[in-house]
Design a protein around this motif. Structure first.
Motif, PDB file in Angstrom:
ATOM      1  N   UNK A  65     -23.088  23.524 -53.320  1.00 38.64           N
ATOM      2  CA  UNK A  65     -22.620  24.301 -52.179  1.00 38.64           C
ATOM      3  C   UNK A  65     -21.120  24.512 -52.190  1.00 38.64           C
ATOM      4  N   UNK A  66     -20.368  23.424 -52.383  1.00 42.23           N
ATOM      5  CA  UNK A  66     -18.908  23.520 -52.399  1.00 42.23           C
ATOM      6  C   UNK A  66     -18.315  22.382 -53.205  1.00 42.23           C
ATOM      7  N   UNK A  67     -17.081  22.581 -53.618  1.00 33.65           N
ATOM      8  CA  UNK A  67     -16.342  21.577 -54.379  1.00 33.65           C
ATOM      9  C   UNK A  67     -15.005  21.367 -53.693  1.00 33.65           C
ATOM     10  N   UNK A  68     -14.576  20.107 -53.600  1.00 36.74           N
ATOM     11  CA  UNK A  68     -13.308  19.780 -52.961  1.00 36.74           C
ATOM     12  C   UNK A  68     -12.682  18.595 -53.666  1.00 36.74           C
ATOM     13  N   UNK A  69     -11.538  18.168 -53.183  1.00 36.75           N
ATOM     14  CA  UNK A  69     -10.838  16.995 -53.729  1.00 36.75           C
ATOM     15  C   UNK A  69     -10.350  16.148 -52.572  1.00 36.75           C
ATOM     16  N   UNK A  70     -10.392  14.825 -52.756  1.00 42.10           N
ATOM     17  CA  UNK A  70      -9.790  13.930 -51.769  1.00 42.10           C
ATOM     18  C   UNK A  70      -9.151  12.749 -52.467  1.00 42.10           C
ATOM     19  N   UNK A  71      -8.347  12.021 -51.742  1.00 35.83           N
ATOM     20  CA  UNK A  71      -7.590  10.924 -52.331  1.00 35.83           C
ATOM     21  C   UNK A  71      -8.421   9.709 -52.664  1.00 35.83           C
ATOM     22  N   UNK A  72      -9.642   9.623 -52.136  1.00 36.57           N
ATOM     23  CA  UNK A  72     -10.478   8.455 -52.380  1.00 36.57           C
ATOM     24  C   UNK A  72     -11.411   8.644 -53.571  1.00 36.57           C
ATOM     25  N   UNK A  73     -12.090   9.788 -53.610  1.00 36.52           N
ATOM     26  CA  UNK A  73     -13.108  10.010 -54.637  1.00 36.52           C
ATOM     27  C   UNK A  73     -12.711  11.050 -55.674  1.00 36.52           C
ATOM     28  N   UNK A  74     -11.537  11.592 -55.571  1.00 33.50           N
ATOM     29  CA  UNK A  74     -11.131  12.616 -56.529  1.00 33.50           C
ATOM     30  C   UNK A  74     -11.922  13.894 -56.328  1.00 33.50           C
ATOM     31  N   UNK A  75     -12.465  14.433 -57.389  1.00 27.24           N
ATOM     32  CA  UNK A  75     -13.274  15.651 -57.306  1.00 27.24           C
ATOM     33  C   UNK A  75     -14.646  15.324 -56.713  1.00 27.24           C
ATOM     34  N   UNK A  76     -15.060  16.151 -55.752  1.00 25.62           N
ATOM     35  CA  UNK A  76     -16.330  15.929 -55.066  1.00 25.62           C
ATOM     36  C   UNK A  76     -17.111  17.240 -55.048  1.00 25.62           C
ATOM     37  N   UNK A  77     -18.370  17.175 -55.466  1.00 26.52           N
ATOM     38  CA  UNK A  77     -19.264  18.336 -55.394  1.00 26.52           C
ATOM     39  C   UNK A  77     -20.365  18.037 -54.384  1.00 26.52           C
ATOM     40  N   UNK A  78     -20.536  18.929 -53.420  1.00 31.15           N
ATOM     41  CA  UNK A  78     -21.584  18.771 -52.415  1.00 31.15           C
ATOM     42  C   UNK A  78     -22.770  19.646 -52.797  1.00 31.15           C
TER      43      UNK A  78
END
Length: 299
Positions: free
Chosen positions: A213-226
């Motif tokens: 659905x979407x891809x994002x980045x955060x400081x905890x998990x790095x790259x995240x794909x939902x």
């Protein structure tokens, strides 16, 4: 002959033109003595004179000039151009630009730089495959950029290819994953975190993109794909993306991952699926306290 006389046809040992070998006695085998193998005489070709050299140079210059004349003459001018592979709203302009450029060439002198310049205004064109068909034909196959995601910013949607090229003229398909940005990207390519997210999608099997659905980045998990109808996938850093996608697919195929809220493949050798909120660092262990299943040696 009796009395030590010599027979007229006898040969004294060690004398005369040859010696009868012991093995050859009675068979007439004679071993020649004192002569080595014959040497071949080298035949030297006469050196060409100045007139011959001048004549040869003149013939070569004449042939080169004739080739250049034929190569750029109307005898081999491009008259029929076939363009395939172009699609989307700019397809007709792409074909027209290529046909105009090709008709200034010959089948013996194809200028790839001129053809690429003709389609430079269209980012959707990734490459060209050209084959000349002597004497007057040319076939051009347009290889287009394949979109892997849609950039969303300020209410606008723009397709983006696997190398980060913005495809303004390509329809933003709703089946592609989205990458949200606060500000619409300028120029022709995305940069920074958005480029890392694009590379994550570029490493995925293309048939799997419709499930993301979407891809994002955060400081905890790095790259995240939902996933659209599934858990989040934590990828961590931008390294080993191909191995991480393979590990994620293996975990999702494991019956034990049914109902999981996330799949952690930050370490592709120890992938895991878990329920609830995972607060482990992206570079940490592959499973947190809420891990429900793991594969490929996880624990």
């Amino acid at each position: 002959m009796i009395g030590g006389g010599r027979h007229p046809g006898a040969v004294r040992p060690g004398r005369g033109p040859g010696v009868v070998s012991r093995r050859g006695r009675g068979r007439g085998v004679v071993r020649r003595r004192g002569r080595g193998p014959r040497r071949r005489r080298l035949v030297r070709l006469p050196r060409p004179g100045p007139r011959a050299l001048v004549a040869s140079a003149a013939v070569l210059a004449l042939l080169a000039g004739a080739w250049l004349w034929v190569r750029d003459s109307s005898l081999v001018a491009v008259q029929r151009v076939t363009v395939t592979g172009a699609s989307g709203p700019d397809a007709s302009q792409i074909r027209s630009s290529l046909i105009i450029a090709a008709r200034d060439m010959t089948t013996l002198d194809v200028k790839m730089s001129d053809l690429r310049t003709a389609v430079a205004p269209y980012p959707v064109v990734k490459d060209l495959q050209v084959s000349a068909q002597f004497p007057h034909g040319m076939r051009i196959r347009v290889i287009e950029q394949v979109p892997v995601a849609v950039i969303t910013a300020a209410g606008r949607k723009t397709a983006v290819s696997s190398d980060g090229t913005l495809l303004h003229d390509v329809a933003a398909s709703s089946s592609l994953p989205t990458i949200a940005m606060d500000v619409a990207p300028g120029g022709t390519r995305v940069t920074g975190a958005a480029l890392s997210e694009v590379r994550l999608l570029a490493a995925a099997p293309y048939e799997l993109l419709a499930k993301v659905g979407e891809v994002s980045s955060d400081g905890t998990h790095g790259l995240v794909a939902q996933l659209r109808d599934g858990p989040k996938i934590y990828f961590g850093a931008t390294t080993q993306l191909g191995l991480k996608w393979t590990a994620a697919i293996e975990v999702l195929a494991n019956p034990g991952s049914v109902g999981a809220d996330y799949v952690d493949v930050t370490d592709p050798s120890r992938p895991a699926a878990g329920a609830g909120s995972d607060t482990s660092a992206a570079s940490g262990a592959s499973s947190g306290p809420s891990t429900t299943t793991s594969t490929s040696g996880g624990g």
